[in-house]
Design an enzyme around this catalytic site. Structure first.
Site, PDB file in Angstrom:
ATOM      1  N   LYS A 136       0.705  13.187  -6.461  1.00 25.53           N
ATOM      2  CA  LYS A 136      -0.023  14.047  -7.136  1.00 25.53           C
ATOM      3  C   LYS A 136       0.008  15.409  -6.692  1.00 25.53           C
ATOM      4  O   LYS A 136      -0.063  16.486  -7.326  1.00 25.53           O
ATOM      5  CB  LYS A 136      -1.766  13.538  -7.016  1.00 25.53           C
ATOM      6  CG  LYS A 136      -2.274  14.639  -8.158  1.00 25.53           C
ATOM      7  CD  LYS A 136      -3.999  13.895  -7.895  1.00 25.53           C
ATOM      8  CE  LYS A 136      -4.607  15.136  -8.562  1.00 25.53           C
ATOM      9  NZ  LYS A 136      -6.159  14.738  -9.106  1.00 25.53           N
ATOM     10  N   HIS A 276      29.522 -14.889 -30.939  1.00 29.31           N
ATOM     11  CA  HIS A 276      28.537 -13.799 -31.498  1.00 29.31           C
ATOM     12  C   HIS A 276      27.010 -14.332 -31.476  1.00 29.31           C
ATOM     13  O   HIS A 276      26.371 -14.267 -32.608  1.00 29.31           O
ATOM     14  CB  HIS A 276      28.761 -13.377 -32.904  1.00 29.31           C
ATOM     15  CG  HIS A 276      30.344 -12.431 -32.687  1.00 29.31           C
ATOM     16  ND1 HIS A 276      30.413 -11.531 -31.937  1.00 29.31           N
ATOM     17  CD2 HIS A 276      31.377 -12.842 -33.487  1.00 29.31           C
ATOM     18  CE1 HIS A 276      31.784 -11.162 -32.005  1.00 29.31           C
ATOM     19  NE2 HIS A 276      32.355 -11.722 -32.960  1.00 29.31           N
ATOM     20  N   ARG A 439      20.841 -19.290 -48.745  1.00 32.81           N
ATOM     21  CA  ARG A 439      21.025 -20.780 -48.135  1.00 32.81           C
ATOM     22  C   ARG A 439      22.321 -21.417 -48.736  1.00 32.81           C
ATOM     23  O   ARG A 439      22.871 -22.041 -48.050  1.00 32.81           O
ATOM     24  CB  ARG A 439      19.763 -21.741 -48.260  1.00 32.81           C
ATOM     25  CG  ARG A 439      19.780 -22.884 -47.210  1.00 32.81           C
ATOM     26  CD  ARG A 439      18.337 -23.241 -47.085  1.00 32.81           C
ATOM     27  NE  ARG A 439      17.495 -22.181 -46.376  1.00 32.81           N
ATOM     28  CZ  ARG A 439      17.504 -21.681 -45.108  1.00 32.81           C
ATOM     29  NH1 ARG A 439      18.323 -22.272 -44.300  1.00 32.81           N
ATOM     30  NH2 ARG A 439      16.621 -20.707 -44.925  1.00 32.81           N
TER      31      ARG A 439
END
Length: 515
Positions: A136, A276, A439
Site C-alpha cells: 500500500k 483435434h 445428427r
C-alpha cells in the site's frame, strides 16, 4: 539516518546473501524466529522484533509483528509532514525494505494425510498484513515476496534507490501472491466442509507451468497453468521424456486422449488415437500392440499427425508400430528401454510418461469455458450411465456381443464433440462423426470413414434422434444396434423404424453433449 529492513521468510533461498548485502549498505536487519536464527548463524547482526516493539512474542509465535511500531514504520508516508511528526513523537523507526514470504500453506495441504489442525496453523497472519501494508505504501517501501527479486532491490539501492517503477511492480506481485494464498485457503476449507463446488463467488488459483510460443494460432499469446493439488492423472503431472515443448493445441488434444482412456481404466489393454481433440480411433486388445493396431486401423488417415494414449507400458513391438507414422505425442504409463531407443530416434515426437493416466476423474473437478465477459463452470462429467436406467426399447434386444460393442461405443461418443456418432465393432471404433450441426450428417460422416467395416457394427449417438432418418441410414449401412439417450417427443418414430429394420435399440437415459 540508518535504514531498516524487515526480513521474515519461510523460503530461505538467498535470504542470507540478501541480508548481508543490505547490511553492507547500512541497513539494520530486523527479523524473527527461524529467519533470525538462520541469519545470526551466518554472521548477520539481527535486531529482534521484540526489541523494537518492547512486547514479547506470545501465543506460540502467533503474535509478534502485529504492533504499531512495526506497521507505523511501514505505512508512514514520507511525503506527509503529519505522518513524519507522529512517527517521531511515537518513537517509531521507519522501515524501508520488507522481505517476507508466507507460511507454507500449499506445501502443508499437499502432504499426504495432513490434518485440518496442521493446515490451519500454516495460515499466515502477520506476514500478509505486513506485505500488504508495504505494498500500500509502495512509493516509500520496497516489498519483496519472491527471492528472485532480491538482486533487483540490491541493484536499485546501489544505484541511488529502488525506482518507483520497480516498487510498483513489487507491490503488484504482493497482491498477486496474497490473492493466490487466500484462494488456496478458501478452496481447501470449502472442500473440508464438503461445500458446493459452485459457490456464489468463485476465486481460483493456478500456477504457470509453461509460457507458450503461441496459442491456437501464431498471433495469439498463450500459457499453460495447472491447478494446485496432488492429481496424478492429469496432463500437468506428466513427465516429458523426449521431444520439443508441447503447444497449446497439443495440450488440448492430449487432454482429449486422456479423457477417453480414463473411461476404460486398466482392465484391458486400450489405445486411443485423437485428432483435434476428437477420438479418431479406439481399440481394445489382448496386448497393447493389438489395441494400438485396432486404433490405427480404425482410421489410418486421421491418426496421422495425431496423439496416441495407451494404458500399458509401451514395449518394443508397439514402439516399432508407433514409429511407422508421424505422431505428435505418445502418452503412456511408462516406456521400456527398447521402446525409448526406437522412439527417440524420431526428432519431432513428444513422449509423455504419466503412470496414473487412466485413473478416473473425480466429481470435485470442474470444467470451465471462458466466454466474453463471463465464465461457464460445471461439474466434470464423470458419469457414463446409470445401470438401472438402461432400457431396451425395441422388440429385439441386443445380443451379448452387440451389448459389449454398444457400451464400448457409448464410452467413446461421450468424448466426441457434438453432434456425435460413433460406430464400433469387435472392441474397435470403425467410424467417428464428430462436431456436426445435425445428427444425420454426423452419421453419414461416420459411415464414410468406416467404409466397408460399417456392416455389422453398432452405433452410439450422444443425444436422441428427433427424426427417424438416422435409423433409416443405419439400416442401409448394415448397422445392427443403436445406443442413445432417448427423451425425444418423437422417440416412438425411431423405435418403430428400428423394429421395422430389425435393429436393436437401447436407451441410456443420460445425455453426453460435448461442445
Amino acid at each position: 539516518m540508518k535504514k531498516r529492513a524487515v526480513l521474515s521468510v519461510s523460503d530461505k533461498t538467498g535470504i542470507v546473501e540478501f541480508a548481508k548485502e543490505l547490511e553492507a549498505l547500512g541497513y539494520e536487519i530486523v527479523s524473527t524466529g527461524g529467519t533470525a536464527r538462520t541469519l545470526r548463524e551466518n554472521g548477520v547482526a539481527v535486531t529482534g522484533v521484540s526489541d523494537i516493539t518492547g512486547f514479547p512474542e506470545c501465543l506460540d509465535g502467533r503474535v509478534k509483528t502485529l504492533h504499531p511500531k512495526v506497521h507505523a514504520g511501514i505505512l508512514a508516508m514520507r511525503s506527509n509532514p503529519e505522518h513524519m511528526r507522529q512517527v517521531e513523537e511515537l518513537g517509531v523507526t521507519l522501515i524501508d525494505v520488507v522481505a517476507i514470504n508466507l507460511y507454507p500453506f500449499k506445501a502443508t495441504i499437499l502432504k499426504p494425510g495432513v490434518e485440518l489442525e496442521e493446515a490451519i496453523e500454516n495460515i499466515d497472519i502477520g506476514g500478509p498484513t505486513m506485505i500488504r501494508a508495504a505494498a500500500k505504501n509502495w512509493q516509500d517501501v520496497a516489498v519483496v515476496v519472491d527471492p528472485a527479486d532480491y538482486q533487483t532491490v540490491i541493484d536499485g539501492i546501489k544505484a541511488g534507490g529502488v525506482s518507483k517503477e520497480t516498487k510498483f511492480e513489487l507491490a503488484y506481485k504482493v497482491f498477486e501472491h496474497t490473492a493466490s494464498y487466500d484462494a488456496m485457503i478458501c478452496n481447501y476449507l470449502r472442500k473440508q466442509l464438503g461445500k458446493d463446488s459452485l459457490p456464489d463467488t468463485l476465486t481460483m488459483t493456478y500456477e504457470k507451468v509453461q509460457q507458450m510460443r503461441y496459442g491456437e494460432n501464431p498471433h495469439q499469446n498463450a500459457a499453460f497453468y495447472k491447478e494446485i493439488g496432488n492429481r496424478d492423472n492429469v496432463l500437468s503431472a506428466a513427465k516429458q521424456l523426449h521431444g520439443k515443448e508441447l503447444s497449446y493445441n497439443n495440450i488440448n488434444d492430449a487432454n482429449g486422449a486422456l479423457d477417453v482412456i480414463k473411461e476404460f481404466g486398466y482392465d484391458i489393454p486400450c489405445a486411443v488415437g485423437v485428432k483435434h481433440a476428437n477420438p479418431c480411433g479406439v481399440g481394445l486388445g489382448e496386448t497393447i500392440l493389438e489395441a494400438y493396431q485396432k486404433a490405427y486401423e480404425a482410421d489410418p488417415v486421421s491418426i496421422f499427425g495425431g496423439i496416441v494414449a495407451l494404458n500399458r507400458e509401451v514395449d518394443e513391438a508397439t514402439a516399432t508400430e508407433l514409429a511407422k507414422i508421424f505422431l505428435e505425442i505418445i502418452i503412456a504409463p511408462s516406456f521400456s528401454k527398447e521402446a525409448m531407443e526406437i522412439l527417440t530416434k524420431k526428432k519431432n515426437i513428444r513422449l509423455l510418461e504419466l503412470p496414473g493416466l487412466a485413473n478416473p476423474n473425480t466429481s470435485d473437478m470442474v470444467d470451465m469455458k471462458k466466454v466474453a465477459g463471463g465464465l461457464l463452470v460445471q461439474e466434470i462429467d464423470t458419469k457414463i450411465y446409470n445401470p438401472q436406467d438402461l432400457k431396451v426399447v425395441t422388440d429385439r434386444a441386443p445380443t451379448d456381443e452387440e451389448m459389449k460393442d454398444l457400451l464400448f461405443a457409448w464410452k467413446v461418443v461421450k468424448h466426441t464433440k457434438s453432434n456425435a456418432i460413433v460406430l464400433a465393432k469387435n472392441d474397435q471404433t470403425v467410424g467417428v462423426g464428430p462436431g456436426q450441426t445435425n445428427r444425420i450428417t454426423a452419421l453419414e460422416l461416420a459411415i464414410k470413414y468406416g467404409s466397408d467395416k460399417v456392416k455389422g457394427s453398432v452405433m452410439a449417438s450422444d443425444a436422441f434422434f428427433p427424426f427417424s432418418d438416422c435409423v433409416e441410414a443405419a439400416e442401409k449401412a448394415g448397422i445392427t444396434a443403436i445406443i442413445q439417450p432417448g427423451g425425444s417427443i418423437r422417440d416412438q418414430e425411431s423405435i418403430d423404424a428400428c423394429n421395422k429394420a430389425g435393429i436393436a435399440m437401447l436407451f441410456t437415459g443420460m445425455r453426453h453433449f460435448k461442445h
